[in-house]
Design a protein around this motif. Structure first.
Motif, PDB file in Angstrom:
ATOM      1  N   VAL A  59       1.103 -11.858 -13.238  1.00  0.00           N
ATOM      2  CA  VAL A  59       1.424 -11.061 -12.057  1.00  0.00           C
ATOM      3  C   VAL A  59       0.199 -10.238 -11.642  1.00  0.00           C
ATOM      4  N   ASP A  60      -0.122 -10.299 -10.361  1.00  0.00           N
ATOM      5  CA  ASP A  60      -1.199  -9.476  -9.804  1.00  0.00           C
ATOM      6  C   ASP A  60      -0.596  -8.111  -9.493  1.00  0.00           C
ATOM      7  N   LEU A  61      -0.725  -7.187 -10.449  1.00  0.00           N
ATOM      8  CA  LEU A  61      -0.057  -5.892 -10.357  1.00  0.00           C
ATOM      9  C   LEU A  61      -1.057  -4.843  -9.895  1.00  0.00           C
ATOM     10  N   ARG A  62      -0.757  -4.198  -8.772  1.00  0.00           N
ATOM     11  CA  ARG A  62      -1.685  -3.238  -8.162  1.00  0.00           C
ATOM     12  C   ARG A  62      -1.003  -1.875  -8.041  1.00  0.00           C
ATOM     13  N   GLU A  63      -1.589  -0.890  -8.692  1.00  0.00           N
ATOM     14  CA  GLU A  63      -1.051   0.472  -8.660  1.00  0.00           C
ATOM     15  C   GLU A  63      -1.902   1.351  -7.757  1.00  0.00           C
ATOM     16  N   GLY A  64      -1.288   2.406  -7.219  1.00  0.00           N
ATOM     17  CA  GLY A  64      -1.986   3.272  -6.281  1.00  0.00           C
ATOM     18  C   GLY A  64      -2.260   2.593  -4.955  1.00  0.00           C
ATOM     19  N   VAL A  65      -1.507   1.533  -4.688  1.00  0.00           N
ATOM     20  CA  VAL A  65      -1.673   0.766  -3.451  1.00  0.00           C
ATOM     21  C   VAL A  65      -0.294   0.547  -2.829  1.00  0.00           C
ATOM     22  N   GLY A  66      -0.151   0.914  -1.569  1.00  0.00           N
ATOM     23  CA  GLY A  66       1.121   0.725  -0.894  1.00  0.00           C
ATOM     24  C   GLY A  66       1.051  -0.373   0.158  1.00  0.00           C
TER      25      GLY A  66
END
Length: 403
Positions: free
Chosen positions: A200-207
């Motif tokens: 999974v391409d998991l991106r945090e701090g990104v909306g």
């Protein structure tokens, strides 16, 4: 006699009417639901059911015949338009239904993306009802590009299932980390590594800034300026209590339909239970979104409708299934100031114990049912344990119960 009417045919509503009959209520009893299906389990919908591992009938909380056999009038595909508290009546379409006592078990509704962001485009889904999941199933195909919006348990579970089904999954979480609202950084770290390990391409701090497409979603622009090609979107940004009917009737609403310790609303003949209800807890009010709360609170309300006068003291626990990991949570971690980590004998087996000072508040147990059970028993009993002993893998957890 008009009898008892229950509005909301989910876990709480089904539990409430069953308990009323089990407790000896012999009067008229009606359960009203908006969906076509009889009351069913929601947690397996986006997991075993979507994966094709559970048939529809196995989702049902009770056999369809149960309601007729117990003289419960089950009205499906029916929406209650209004409640008249003064006359003790409900309006359903052009019909009026009277009640002596009313229970609201209307549950919760998923938060959706605003239309301005592209929330009305085809291919944009939420995960709450049987119809929602059936729609998602029609779009599942290996290699399809799925965007999951939201890194709470709903979003993470959706990402896990989509990944297992062969989709190319990207998950975005606007907060600094996944599970930020409900779990410690240690638990976030565990599940971040789990999902990335499954591709999974998991991106945090990104909306999500907006979705693109004509009638159907084809892409997404993220808040960091990234553009993604997207075939489908699953929105997991939380749920809200279904209070519209109660508010319109004039019942007090406070983060849900406000009830007292017994489950009674601001109207003496109306009760509420489950996801939709907020109740007194410690020095404030709380609303719990869990299967166990729906069952326990509904059964308590059933007894109180018959005169028991019992106060609700919830035994809080939750669970989440992601890939081959079973997360079990006991207690509520609100106000914690320390997390103690206990590692198991195998990789991936670990538990996180939340403390406020010397008081044990909650436990997150990943593939560690023993830690979960011991932690839950301690919390339910209002007891704590020595943090150093918990962290020591040589400690026999059963000894914590004896201390």
């Amino acid at each position: 006699m008009s009898g008892i009417v229950v509005v909301g045919a989910g876990q709480a509503g089904s539990s409430l009417v069953a308990k009323l009959r089990a407790e000896g209520f012999t009067g008229k009893l009606t359960l009203i639901g908006e969906e076509h299906a009889p009351p069913y389990q929601r947690p397996p919908l986006s997991k075993k059911y979507l994966l094709g591992e559970m048939e529809l009938e196995r989702l049902y909380l009770r056999p369809e015949a149960f309601y007729a056999e117990n003289d419960i009038t089950l009205l499906t595909d029916r929406r209650v338009d209004a409640i008249d508290l003064a006359d003790r009546t409900l309006v359903l379409g052009g019909e009026t239904l009277a009640y002596d006592q009313l229970a609201l078990t209307t549950g919760s509704i998923p938060r959706r993306l605003p239309p301005a962001v592209g929330g009305l485009l085809g291919g944009v889904h939420v995960v709450r009802t049987l119809r929602d999941v059936d729609r998602i199933a029609t779009e599942i195909r290996p290699g399809a590009r799925a965007l999951i919006v939201g890194g709470g348990y709903i979003g993470l579970e959706a990402a896990a299932v989509a990944s297992k089904l062969g989709l190319d999954v990207t998950l975005v979480e606007m907060a600094d980390r996944i599970l930020q609202r409900v779990a410690a950084p240690e638990t976030s770290d565990y599940f971040r590594a789990l999902h990335r390990g499954h591709g999974v391409d998991l991106r945090e701090g990104v909306g999500l800034e907006r979705l693109t497409g004509e009638d159907r979603v084809t892409g997404a622009r993220l808040t960091d300026g990234t553009d993604l090609t997207v075939d489908m979107v699953i929105v997991g940004i939380g749920i809200s209590p279904a209070t519209e009917l109660a508010e319109a009737a004039g019942l007090t609403v406070d983060n849900g339909i406000a009830v007292d310790a017994q489950g009674r609303t601001s109207d003496a003949s109306v009760w509420a239970a489950g996801d939709c209800a907020s109740f007194p807890w410690r020095d404030g009010r709380i609303r719990l979104e869990s299967v166990q709360n729906a069952i326990d609170q509904a059964e308590l309300v059933a007894r109180n409708m018959l005169g028991a006068q019992e106060a609700y003291d919830p035994k809080v626990w939750f669970w989440s299934d992601q890939y081959d990991v079973k997360l079990q949570i006991a207690g509520l971690n609100t106000g914690y100031d320390r997390v103690v980590i206990r590692r198991g004998e195998r990789d991936g087996v670990v538990s996180h114990w939340y403390f406020a000072g010397a008081r044990l508040l909650a436990v997150d147990a990943m593939n560690d049912p023993r830690s979960y059970m011991v932690g839950k028993r301690l919390i339910d009993a209002g007891r704590s344990a020595d943090p150093a002993a918990i962290a020591d893998p040589a400690t026999d957890l059963k000894d914590l119960m004896k201390a």
